[in-house]
Design an enzyme around this catalytic site. Structure first.
Site, PDB file in Angstrom:
ATOM      1  N   HIS A  81      10.346  -3.730   4.301  1.00  0.00           N
ATOM      2  CA  HIS A  81      11.062  -1.906   3.906  1.00  0.00           C
ATOM      3  C   HIS A  81      11.333  -1.973   5.293  1.00  0.00           C
ATOM      4  O   HIS A  81      10.351  -1.854   6.258  1.00  0.00           O
ATOM      5  CB  HIS A  81      10.187  -1.161   3.304  1.00  0.00           C
ATOM      6  CG  HIS A  81       9.024  -1.490   3.824  1.00  0.00           C
ATOM      7  ND1 HIS A  81       7.509  -2.324   4.008  1.00  0.00           N
ATOM      8  CD2 HIS A  81       7.938   0.381   3.794  1.00  0.00           C
ATOM      9  CE1 HIS A  81       6.484  -1.573   4.196  1.00  0.00           C
ATOM     10  NE2 HIS A  81       6.978  -0.246   4.427  1.00  0.00           N
ATOM     11  N   HIS A 121      -1.002   4.694  10.059  1.00  0.00           N
ATOM     12  CA  HIS A 121      -0.253   5.482   9.920  1.00  0.00           C
ATOM     13  C   HIS A 121      -0.375   6.567  10.416  1.00  0.00           C
ATOM     14  O   HIS A 121       0.311   7.731  10.202  1.00  0.00           O
ATOM     15  CB  HIS A 121       0.056   5.502   9.141  1.00  0.00           C
ATOM     16  CG  HIS A 121       0.528   4.167   7.539  1.00  0.00           C
ATOM     17  ND1 HIS A 121      -0.653   3.399   7.717  1.00  0.00           N
ATOM     18  CD2 HIS A 121       2.008   3.438   7.551  1.00  0.00           C
ATOM     19  CE1 HIS A 121      -0.114   2.743   6.609  1.00  0.00           C
ATOM     20  NE2 HIS A 121       1.534   2.620   6.460  1.00  0.00           N
ATOM     21  N   HIS A 163       0.699  -1.541  -0.204  1.00  0.00           N
ATOM     22  CA  HIS A 163      -0.041  -0.005  -0.037  1.00  0.00           C
ATOM     23  C   HIS A 163       0.782   1.026   0.067  1.00  0.00           C
ATOM     24  O   HIS A 163       0.455   2.130   0.843  1.00  0.00           O
ATOM     25  CB  HIS A 163      -0.770  -0.255   1.281  1.00  0.00           C
ATOM     26  CG  HIS A 163      -0.080  -0.255   2.361  1.00  0.00           C
ATOM     27  ND1 HIS A 163      -0.614  -0.834   3.801  1.00  0.00           N
ATOM     28  CD2 HIS A 163       0.991   0.365   2.646  1.00  0.00           C
ATOM     29  CE1 HIS A 163      -0.072  -0.404   4.251  1.00  0.00           C
ATOM     30  NE2 HIS A 163       0.659   0.163   4.150  1.00  0.00           N
ATOM     31  N   GLU A 223       4.439  -5.203   8.581  1.00  0.00           N
ATOM     32  CA  GLU A 223       3.686  -5.352   7.241  1.00  0.00           C
ATOM     33  C   GLU A 223       2.643  -6.066   7.259  1.00  0.00           C
ATOM     34  O   GLU A 223       1.407  -6.549   7.068  1.00  0.00           O
ATOM     35  CB  GLU A 223       2.978  -4.441   7.015  1.00  0.00           C
ATOM     36  CG  GLU A 223       3.195  -3.145   7.518  1.00  0.00           C
ATOM     37  CD  GLU A 223       3.301  -1.270   6.444  1.00  0.00           C
ATOM     38  OE1 GLU A 223       3.376  -0.532   6.952  1.00  0.00           O
ATOM     39  OE2 GLU A 223       3.355  -2.037   5.690  1.00  0.00           O
TER      40      GLU A 223
END
Lengths: 116, 280
Positions: free
Chosen positions: B193, B59, B12, B240
């Site tokens: 990441h 977030h 995303h 995630e």
């Protein structure tokens, strides 16, 4: 306090209970930057805006320096810091480059290399 | 009873929003990622889901550190996207399915998942971009939604094992829903990441590929790791993958992968997309 094993991963600060408490004021200010009016207020008078959130001395210095590693050391969480970076038009590759001491092109190349 | 028609898991990355807004889907940088979606669009046209349960992580749009729920479920008639501070276009509101929301809430709390329920909830890029990727047409998303949010901002982050169990419980709740609705479960985030620290730019392709394969062959594989170990293997934000795990776990039994794309980098992230269909 209960025994808790702290895990150490090089170059990584887990946003744990210690960071969450230390960084609260800084993160709260950065969270406020979801609103354009607040981003504008920060740009108009940075010192006054920071004063509203009661930043600690290391947090103030880190904000003034625009240095991401320093902001993290002062308790900043990267998701909120990204909103701070957005004020200056910096994206996650700009801040990645800054934190790793690379140029943005070098940082992008590092990411490309990870696919090889 | 309601039926889960499949599970779609995708990255995303906010930059996807910029690429959509700028019509960059066919640029060489973007094409390998966006090419994952036309086959999924055809599948969606065929199976015609009525509602999407979207497992994602906020977030810092809806939740701040003043109140940070581990698991939260939306129960709103409408979910709005809003400015996140760094300038991707805001997408139109999404229509909620409050009947399914409250059914999930009742069933999950009954199974000892002590949730936070949200009758008002802003949804950030982690929710909106995957839906835009799946339903790229102009205007509002054509199907109803139920957001399920997992905390990945502040430790303690729920374990992979716990997120897997949450997914299983969501799957059982959907199967027990007295409705003829066809439900698609979407998991968003990842893959490896790291945005923060001297380790920024960390990517782990072998681990990502093993994880993706595990969702088909051995879905509980990732539950052997602690959250800290997952951060070590996948980066601070690679955690995630928990959303993928929960989404996969909603399907009981075996799946086949009708789409399986891994491409890096997108921005700082190794991007993945899978469409998993139940075999049973």
């Amino acid at each position: 306090m209960a025994e808790q094993q702290r895990v150490s991963i090089p170059g990584t600060t887990l946003f744990d209970d210690i960071q969450a408490q230390k960084g609260y004021a800084l993160n709260k200010m950065c969270f406020s930057f979801n609103d354009k009016a607040n981003r504008d207020a920060f740009k108009a008078d940075e010192a006054a805006y920071c004063a509203r959130f009661g930043l600690t001395a290391p947090q103030l210095a880190a904000v003034q320096s625009r240095n991401v590693l320093q902001l993290i050391a002062a308790g900043g969480n990267v998701y909120y810091l990204a909103k701070f970076a957005g004020i200056f038009g910096l994206d996650v590759q700009d801040i990645g480059a800054q934190q790793t001491g690379m140029s943005k092109d070098e940082f992008k190349q590092k990411l490309l290399n990870a696919g090889q | 009873m309601a039926k889960i028609v499949g599970s779609i898991v995708t990255s995303h990355v906010p930059a996807i929003g910029r690429a959509i807004a700028g019509n960059l889907q066919n640029e060489p940088y973007w094409k390998p990622f966006f090419d994952a979606f036309p086959p999924i669009h055809r599948w969606l046209d065929e199976v015609k889901p009525d509602v999407a349960v979207v497992v994602y992580n906020d977030h810092g749009l809806n939740f701040f550190l003043d109140k940070m729920p581990t698991f939260s479920v939306g129960a709103a008639p409408e979910y709005r996207n809003a400015d996140e501070g760094w300038g991707i276009p805001t997408l139109p509101p999404f229509t909620g399915d409050t009947e399914l929301s409250w059914h999930l809430i009742n069933q999950l709390v009954n199974k000892e998942f002590d949730l936070t329920t949200c009758q008002e909830m802003l949804v950030d890029h982690a929710f909106t971009l995957p839906l835009k990727l799946l339903w790229p047409q102009e205007g509002a998303c054509p199907i109803k939604v139920v957001p399920v949010c997992i905390n990945t901002v502040q430790f303690p982050i729920p374990s992979a094992s716990r997120c897997y169990k949450l997914g299983e419980a969501i799957g059982e709740a959907i199967a027990a829903w007295d409705s003829d609705a066809r439900v698609v479960v979407i998991g968003t985030g990842g893959l490896s990441h790291q945005l923060d620290g001297e380790r920024a730019g960390f990517i782990n392709k072998p681990f990502d590929l093993q994880f993706m394969q595990s969702l088909v062959d051995n879905p509980k594989w990732a539950t052997q790791y602690t959250v800290e170990q997952l951060v070590e293997h996948t980066g601070s934000q690679g955690i995630e993958l928990l959303m993928w795990l929960a989404a996969r776990a909603t399907i009981k039994g075996d799946v086949r992968a009708l789409q399986n794309t891994y491409h890096l980098p997108i921005s700082n992230t190794a991007a993945g997309v899978m469409l998993l269909e139940p075999l049973a």
